[in-house]
Enzyme design. Structure first.
Site, PDB file in Angstrom:
ATOM      1  N   GLY A   9       9.547  12.713  35.463  1.00 36.85           N
ATOM      2  CA  GLY A   9       9.825  13.636  34.241  1.00 36.85           C
ATOM      3  C   GLY A   9      10.718  14.843  34.465  1.00 36.85           C
ATOM      4  N   GLY A  11      11.563  17.221  31.813  1.00 43.03           N
ATOM      5  CA  GLY A  11      11.618  18.134  30.706  1.00 43.03           C
ATOM      6  C   GLY A  11      11.784  19.542  31.320  1.00 43.03           C
ATOM      7  N   PHE A  12      11.062  20.343  30.832  1.00 41.39           N
ATOM      8  CA  PHE A  12      11.348  21.927  31.463  1.00 41.39           C
ATOM      9  C   PHE A  12      10.800  22.188  32.585  1.00 41.39           C
ATOM     10  CE2 PHE A  12      11.770  22.661  26.707  1.00 41.39           C
ATOM     11  CZ  PHE A  12      12.835  23.481  27.060  1.00 41.39           C
ATOM     12  N   GLY A  13       9.580  21.254  33.126  1.00 46.26           N
ATOM     13  CA  GLY A  13       8.978  21.591  34.423  1.00 46.26           C
ATOM     14  C   GLY A  13       9.741  20.787  35.581  1.00 46.26           C
ATOM     15  N   GLU A 173       8.277  25.799  11.085  1.00 50.82           N
ATOM     16  CA  GLU A 173       9.680  25.524  11.158  1.00 50.82           C
ATOM     17  C   GLU A 173      10.184  24.579  10.296  1.00 50.82           C
ATOM     18  OE1 GLU A 173      10.232  27.270  15.787  1.00 50.82           O
ATOM     19  OE2 GLU A 173      10.123  25.145  15.467  1.00 50.82           O
ATOM     20  N   ASP A 310       3.067  20.657  30.322  1.00 50.39           N
ATOM     21  CA  ASP A 310       2.105  20.237  29.423  1.00 50.39           C
ATOM     22  C   ASP A 310       1.058  19.101  29.848  1.00 50.39           C
ATOM     23  OD1 ASP A 310       3.625  21.964  27.545  1.00 50.39           O
ATOM     24  OD2 ASP A 310       4.234  20.095  26.298  1.00 50.39           O
TER      25      ASP A 310
HETATM   26  C1  LIG Z   1       9.016  20.055  18.411  1.00 53.81           C
HETATM   27  C2  LIG Z   1       8.736  21.011  19.455  1.00 53.81           C
HETATM   28  C3  LIG Z   1       8.834  22.276  19.332  1.00 53.81           C
HETATM   29  C4  LIG Z   1       8.453  23.103  20.417  1.00 53.81           C
HETATM   30  N1  LIG Z   1       8.909  24.530  20.241  1.00 53.81           N
HETATM   31  C5  LIG Z   1       8.599  25.598  21.380  1.00 53.81           C
HETATM   32  C6  LIG Z   1       9.087  26.682  21.500  1.00 53.81           C
HETATM   33  O1  LIG Z   1      10.109  27.022  20.477  1.00 53.81           O
HETATM   34  N2  LIG Z   1       8.899  27.559  22.359  1.00 53.81           N
HETATM   35  C7  LIG Z   1       8.232  27.023  23.359  1.00 53.81           C
HETATM   36  O2  LIG Z   1       7.933  27.580  24.520  1.00 53.81           O
HETATM   37  N3  LIG Z   1       7.609  25.796  23.662  1.00 53.81           N
HETATM   38  C8  LIG Z   1       7.965  24.852  22.785  1.00 53.81           C
HETATM   39  N4  LIG Z   1       7.329  23.460  22.726  1.00 53.81           N
HETATM   40  C9  LIG Z   1       6.612  23.211  23.685  1.00 53.81           C
HETATM   41  C10 LIG Z   1       7.694  22.597  24.910  1.00 53.81           C
HETATM   42  O3  LIG Z   1       8.771  22.045  24.544  1.00 53.81           O
HETATM   43  C11 LIG Z   1       6.843  22.148  25.833  1.00 53.81           C
HETATM   44  O4  LIG Z   1       5.913  23.112  26.408  1.00 53.81           O
HETATM   45  C12 LIG Z   1       7.546  21.830  27.046  1.00 53.81           C
HETATM   46  O5  LIG Z   1       8.513  20.883  26.864  1.00 53.81           O
HETATM   47  C13 LIG Z   1       6.586  20.974  28.361  1.00 53.81           C
HETATM   48  O6  LIG Z   1       7.581  20.779  29.430  1.00 53.81           O
HETATM   49  P1  LIG Z   1       7.051  19.608  30.274  1.00 53.81           P
HETATM   50  O7  LIG Z   1       8.028  19.363  31.407  1.00 53.81           O
HETATM   51  O8  LIG Z   1       5.513  19.675  30.686  1.00 53.81           O
HETATM   52  O9  LIG Z   1       7.222  18.377  29.500  1.00 53.81           O
HETATM   53  P2  LIG Z   1       8.361  17.607  28.538  1.00 53.81           P
HETATM   54  O10 LIG Z   1       9.522  18.775  28.333  1.00 53.81           O
HETATM   55  O11 LIG Z   1       7.623  17.291  27.358  1.00 53.81           O
HETATM   56  O12 LIG Z   1       9.000  16.791  29.493  1.00 53.81           O
HETATM   57  C14 LIG Z   1       8.563  15.706  29.923  1.00 53.81           C
HETATM   58  C15 LIG Z   1       9.440  14.586  30.383  1.00 53.81           C
HETATM   59  O13 LIG Z   1       8.838  13.333  31.034  1.00 53.81           O
HETATM   60  C16 LIG Z   1       9.464  12.261  30.879  1.00 53.81           C
HETATM   61  N5  LIG Z   1       8.255  11.144  30.661  1.00 53.81           N
HETATM   62  C17 LIG Z   1       7.154  11.092  30.146  1.00 53.81           C
HETATM   63  N6  LIG Z   1       6.247  10.191  30.698  1.00 53.81           N
HETATM   64  C18 LIG Z   1       7.137   9.487  31.531  1.00 53.81           C
HETATM   65  C19 LIG Z   1       6.898   8.394  32.412  1.00 53.81           C
HETATM   66  N7  LIG Z   1       5.899   7.847  32.293  1.00 53.81           N
HETATM   67  N8  LIG Z   1       7.985   8.052  33.431  1.00 53.81           N
HETATM   68  C20 LIG Z   1       9.067   8.816  33.324  1.00 53.81           C
HETATM   69  N9  LIG Z   1       9.219   9.705  32.634  1.00 53.81           N
HETATM   70  C21 LIG Z   1       8.247  10.345  31.822  1.00 53.81           C
HETATM   71  C22 LIG Z   1       9.844  12.375  29.242  1.00 53.81           C
HETATM   72  O14 LIG Z   1      10.769  11.561  28.739  1.00 53.81           O
HETATM   73  C23 LIG Z   1      10.347  13.967  29.300  1.00 53.81           C
HETATM   74  O15 LIG Z   1      11.665  13.871  29.560  1.00 53.81           O
HETATM   75  C24 LIG Z   1       7.854  22.732  21.653  1.00 53.81           C
HETATM   76  C25 LIG Z   1       7.617  21.304  21.695  1.00 53.81           C
HETATM   77  C26 LIG Z   1       8.126  20.459  20.446  1.00 53.81           C
HETATM   78  C27 LIG Z   1       7.442  19.212  20.792  1.00 53.81           C
END
Ligand SMILES: Cc1cc2nc3c(=O)[nH]c(=O)nc-3n(C[C@H](O)[C@H](O)[C@H](O)COP(=O)(O)OP(=O)(O)OC[C@H]3O[C@@H](n4cnc5c(N)ncnc54)[C@H](O)[C@@H]3O)c2cc1C
Length: 452
Positions: A9, A11-13, A173, A310
Site C-alpha cells: 500500500g 497511501g499516506f502510511g 464537504e 487505517d
Molecule cells: C474521502 C476522504 C476524505 C478524507 N479526508 C481526510 C482529511 O481531511 N484529513 C485527514 O487527516 N484524513 C482524511 N481522510 C482519511 C485519510 O485519507 C486516511 O486516514 C489515510 O489515507 C490512511 O492512510 P493509509 O496509508 O492507512 O491508507 P490509504 O491512504 O487508504 O492507502 C492504502 C493504499 O493501499 C492500497 N491497497 C489496498 N489494498 C491493497 C492490496 N491488497 N494490495 C496492494 N495495495 C493495496 C490502496 O490502493 C492505497 O493506495 C479522508 C479519507 C477519505 C476516504
C-alpha cells in the site's frame, strides 16, 4: 543479500514508511493495486468537479524515481504467509520479505447491506469520485430533458434531490459543495430547469454532524450548512436504499426520500487484507476488521510484521498517560509509517523497538466556498475557530500537504479561479451520453419518451 522490506500500500502510511527508509541499507518493494498515491482529503473536490484527478494523485513510480532502494510494483496482495515470509499477488506471484509493513487502508462499510452500494456509491478511490461526479452532473442533464411539455414534476424533483448519508467530514464537504454547485455554478446554463431548485439533504444518524469535533464546532458546521441551503437531518437512520431513493427513520417516524443521486459517506471498514493477515497469523481484528496491533505496531507474535494507518487498531502511548486510540486520519497514518520504518532500523541495529505515540495536531473540515471549522491542539490548549479564517487555514494546510510542487500550484490556481467565478471546470463526463452512461436510470428518468 540486503534485508528485504515489503510495503503493501502506497497511501499516506506506506509512502511515509518507504521515504523514511531512504538511507537505510535495505531493498524495499512497494506494492500497490493502483499506480498512484492519492491525496484522499481532496477527493471530494474531484467528485464535485472542482479539481481534476492528476491534481490530487501522483504516479508512485515517479515519486520514487530518485530513491534507488525502492522497487515499485503494481498488483494486489491477496494472501500473506508469515512462516515462509512471502506475500501472494492476485495473479499467484509471490514476493519474499524479511520485514513486512501492511498499509492497505480502509474501504466503505454498508453495515452488512452491500446491496446499497450500487445505489449509493461511497468515496474512497478516484473511480468512486468519477462515478459520483457522473451521477451528479447527469442528474441535472436528465432533469433538463425531463422538463419538457409532458413534464412530470415528481420525476424532476427526484432528479434534483441529492442525498448524502453520513455527517462526518466527507459528508459535510460533499453536501456543502453540491449545494454550491446548484446555487452558484450551474444557474444560467440550463434553459428548462432552474438548478437553484435542487435540494441537498445530509442524513446523519447521531444528534450532530462532525462527531469528532467539539460540540460548539458541530453546531457552527450545521449553521453554515443551513446557510448554504443544505437540509440537515439529524437522528435519522437509513433503513433502505434503492434506485428510486431511500427510507429513513427519524424521531417523528419513517420517511421516504425520492432521489436519483445518493452518496454514501457513513461507514468505514478495514481492507480485506486484515482478514488475510488474521488467517495467516491468528491476530485479533476489531469490529471494523482492523488489526489489533502491539504498542510498537507489530502483530502479536510476529515481530517482523507491522500494520499501520487505517488498517491498524493502534493505541498512542504517551509517557504517564493511559493509551488512547489513534484516529483514522492521514497524520496518524504518516506518523505510523515513520514509526514503523524507525522500528525496522532499530531491529537492524539489534535494538528494541519502541511504542508508538501519536501527536494530535487537531481537526479541520470545510463546508463550502469560504466556510470551515478548525480545532487545533496547541501547548496552551485548544484553539477553535470557524468561518472564513478557518477556510483559509484549511485551504493552505491542504495545499501544503499535497504531493508535488506542480499539484500545489495547479490546485491554488484552480481554487483562486473557482473562488472568483464560482466555476468548477472539471465537469467533463467522459464517453457516454445519458442513455449509454446509465441505461437503467435513464429509462426510469424518461419512461414515456422511451416507450414512445
Ligand atoms: C474521502 C476522504 C476524505 C478524507 N479526508 C481526510 C482529511 O481531511 N484529513 C485527514 O487527516 N484524513 C482524511 N481522510 C482519511 C485519510 O485519507 C486516511 O486516514 C489515510 O489515507 C490512511 O492512510 P493509509 O496509508 O492507512 O491508507 P490509504 O491512504 O487508504 O492507502 C492504502 C493504499 O493501499 C492500497 N491497497 C489496498 N489494498 C491493497 C492490496 N491488497 N494490495 C496492494 N495495495 C493495496 C490502496 O490502493 C492505497 O493506495 C479522508 C479519507 C477519505 C476516504
Amino acid at each position: 543479500m540486503r534485508p528485504q522490506v515489503l510495503i503493501i500500500g502506497c497511501g499516506f502510511g506506506g509512502l511515509e514508511a518507504a521515504r523514511a527508509l531512504r538511507t537505510t541499507d535495505v531493498d524495499i518493494t512497494l506494492v500497490d493495486k493502483t499506480n498512484h498515491h492519492l491525496f484522499q482529503p481532496l477527493l471530494y473536490q474531484v467528485a464535485t468537479a472542482g479539481l481534476s484527478a492528476p491534481s490530487i494523485a501522483a504516479p508512485i513510480r515517479h515519486l520514487f524515481r530518485g530513491q534507488r532502494n525502492v522497487t515499485t510494483l503494481m498488483g494486489e496482495i491477496v494472501a500473506i504467509d508469515a512462516t515462509a515470509r512471502t506475500a501472494t499477488l492476485k495473479d499467484g506471484a509471490t514476493l519474499r520479505w524479511d520485514h513486512l509493513i501492511v498499509a492497505a487502508g480502509a474501504t466503505h462499510s454498508y453495515f452488512g447491506r452491500d446491496d446499497w452500494a450500487e445505489h449509493a456509491p461511497g468515496l474512497k478511490t478516484l473511480s468512486d469520485a468519477f462515478e459520483i461526479r457522473r451521477r451528479v452532473l447527469l442528474a441535472f442533464e436528465a432533469a433538463e430533458r425531463e422538463a419538457n411539455g409532458e413534464d412530470d414534476p415528481a420525476q424532476r424533483a427526484a432528479l434534483l434531490q441529492f442525498v448524502v448519508v453520513g455527517g462526518g467530514p466527507t459528508g459535510v464537504e460533499l453536501a456543502g459543495t453540491f449545494a454550491e454547485i446548484a446555487r452558484h455554478t450551474l444557474p444560467g446554463e440550463f434553459r428548462r430547469i432552474d438548478p437553484r431548485q435542487a435540494r441537498v439533504l445530509l442524513v446523519e444518524g447521531s444528534p450532530r454532524v462532525l462527531q469528532a469535533m467539539p460540540e460548539s464546532l458541530s453546531e457552527r458546521a450545521r449553521e453554515q450548512l443551513g446557510a448554504l441551503g443544505v437540509d440537515v437531518r439529524l437522528n435519522a437512520r437509513v433503513t433502505g436504499i434503492d434506485a428510486e431513493g431511500l427510507d429513513i427513520t427519524t424521531p417523528t417516524g419513517p420517511e421516504r426520500l425520492h432521489s436519483r443521486c445518493v452518496v454514501w459517506a457513513a461507514g468505514v471498514a478495514a481492507s480485506p487484507l486484515g482478514r488475510a493477515l488474521a488467517d495467516a497469523t491468528g491476530c485479533t481484528l476489531d469490529r471494523a476488521g482492523r488489526v489489533v496491533v502491539e504498542p510498537d505496531l507489530s502483530v502479536k507474535g510476529q515481530a517482523n510484521i507491522q500494520v499501520i494507518g487505517d488498517l491498524a487498531a493502534a493505541q498512542s502511548h504517551a509517557p504517564g498517560q493511559p493509551p488512547k486510540p489513534v484516529p483514522g486520519v492521514s497524520p496518524g497514518a504518516k506518523q505510523m509509517g515513520r514509526h514503523a520504518a524507525a522500528n525496522i532500523q532499530r531491529r537492524l541495529r539489534g535494538e528494541a523497538t519502541q511504542a508508538f505515540r501519536y501527536r494530535d495536531y487537531g481537526n479541520l473540515a470545510t463546508i463550502g466556498r469560504h466556510s470551515a471549522v478548525v480545532d487545533l491542539g496547541t501547548p496552551a490548549g485548544s484553539l477553535r475557530f470557524s468561518g472564513l479564517p478557518a477556510w483559509l487555514f484549511w485551504l493552505f494546510a491542504h495545499v501544503y500537504f499535497l504531493i508535488g510542487f506542480r499539484n500545489r500550484f495547479v490546485v491554488l490556481v484552480d481554487w483562486a479561479w473557482a473562488y472568483w467565478t464560482h466555476d468548477r471546470n472539471a465537469r467533463v463526463v467522459a464517453g457516454a451520453g445519458l442513455s449509454e452512461a446509465s441505461p437503467a436510470r435513464d429509462a426510469q428518468a424518461c419512461p414515456r419518451r422511451r416507450a414512445g
